[in-house]
Design an enzyme around this catalytic site. Sequence first.
Site, PDB file in Angstrom:
ATOM      1  N   SER A  88      88.778  10.581  13.979  1.00  0.00           N
ATOM      2  CA  SER A  88      88.037  11.019  15.162  1.00  0.00           C
ATOM      3  C   SER A  88      87.750  12.510  15.020  1.00  0.00           C
ATOM      4  O   SER A  88      88.175  13.149  14.049  1.00  0.00           O
ATOM      5  CB  SER A  88      88.853  10.764  16.429  1.00  0.00           C
ATOM      6  N   LYS A  89      87.056  13.046  15.989  1.00  0.00           N
ATOM      7  CA  LYS A  89      86.635  14.450  15.955  1.00  0.00           C
ATOM      8  C   LYS A  89      87.806  15.404  15.721  1.00  0.00           C
ATOM      9  O   LYS A  89      87.636  16.476  15.160  1.00  0.00           O
ATOM     10  CB  LYS A  89      85.951  14.813  17.271  1.00  0.00           C
ATOM     11  N   ARG A  90      88.970  14.987  16.180  1.00  0.00           N
ATOM     12  CA  ARG A  90      90.159  15.834  15.987  1.00  0.00           C
ATOM     13  C   ARG A  90      90.379  16.155  14.506  1.00  0.00           C
ATOM     14  O   ARG A  90      90.986  17.159  14.164  1.00  0.00           O
ATOM     15  CB  ARG A  90      91.409  15.106  16.485  1.00  0.00           C
TER      16      ARG A  90
END
Length: 464
Positions: free
Chosen positions: A243-245
Amino acid sequence: MTVRTRFAPSPTGYLHLGGARTALFSWAYARHFGGTFILRIEDTDLERSTPEAVQAILDGMNWLGLQHDEGPFYQMKRMDRYREVVAQMLEAGNAYLCYCTPEEVEAMRERQRAIGEKPRYDGTWRPEPGKTLPPVPEGIRPVVRFKNPLDGDVTWNDVVKGTITISNRELDDLVIARPDGTPTYNFCVAVDDWDMRITHVIRGDDHVNNTPRQINILRALGAPLPEYGHVPMILGADGEKLSKRHGAVSVMEYPAQGFLPEAMLNYLARLGWSHGDEEIFSMEQFIQWFDLDHLSKSPAQFNPEKLAWLNNHYIRQSDDARLAALVRPLLEKEGAQFDGAPALEPVIALLKERANTINELSEAAMLFYRQPRPDPALMAQHVTEAVRPALAQFIGQCRGIEWNKAALSASMKEVLAAHKLKMPQLAMPLRLLVTGQLQTPSIDAVLELFGRETVLARLEKNLG
Ligand code: GLU
């Protein structure tokens, strides 16, 4: 048999890394066999599909150089064909009309859940020999359901995961057309793979559950079955779903951050596939090596440091003119002053070893394209009274030497010896006075690039 593969994204968002990787594998497999790679846009989810997402997918594929040989085919433009096949299936008795309302189907499921059964369509409208169907209700538009085999198994030899067997008892009589006649997802995929004569379906393993349904539909149509290979997903370094993390997930964020497409391709190629210990290879090499046997069964982990390392490798390999063309617009955005400044290509040549991205390269190159503003505190610290006579001697020598790295280096050494100083005691003030920074590449190389007149002008001006 000619190999025909496809990439079939749903245009509901950007092209993400996982999608790009399956596209790359499908593309490389087709290229390996001199086959055909097809791009198909699965845009039947009207609420979630957007033209912007289609464009983002095309841009991403284009940036990576994953050229398709056929398509893009848009499912929304193939509605007549799906309707035609639905009609054929009804005609052949492989599908039937079901008049249950959504509420009735839900109630059916509730009843099954209540007695601990797996909720599934109970076959109310499924025609069987000797069975009397309920009277057709008024005012209800039926759905079309696929007559899934009741018994037996669906088995396929997944080229990634090995043999997978699903019992037909697990599978519902799938709705293939809605009350308004629009076809449903698994049905469209099966018809497309048939019509497009796909021989190898390589896709994410989130589709494993769809495969037995698609195989049953293809069988009912008398279509040849493609090989299926379900690639495990990409996880972040912490083992969580990517994910973006974990960094950018959209492929097109990478050119914006200064990644080269060949670095991204090389990185994605190794994400879930291997060829011995090889880490760095060209796409030609990859196409030659690529096979489905060496796709990993376990999820790959995204490692931004490795991507950066590869990008650095490809930046170092790139010719300076290409890098200069990528860096120049970034410098312009930063307000770089090119007048009287060194040419960009030799600057790139000096700096590219250490740059992990084009953006880093551009930031480093700004050194040569802005007016230095040495910080007074740093000036006080480095341009001391003890160092000033050495600087004065160096300035004097600068007029008489040949202007190249070797001569500059020799001249500095002479000054150091005369004043009993160590290299940093001269190099740091020179850096500060000429560039305004303390961190630069080797000072002789930097001075050479700036040129004699600029160096002398800045030294004289900033020494005050
Ligand atoms: N459209 C599907 C997706 O984007 C892929 C379908 C397929 O490859 O069969 O996940």
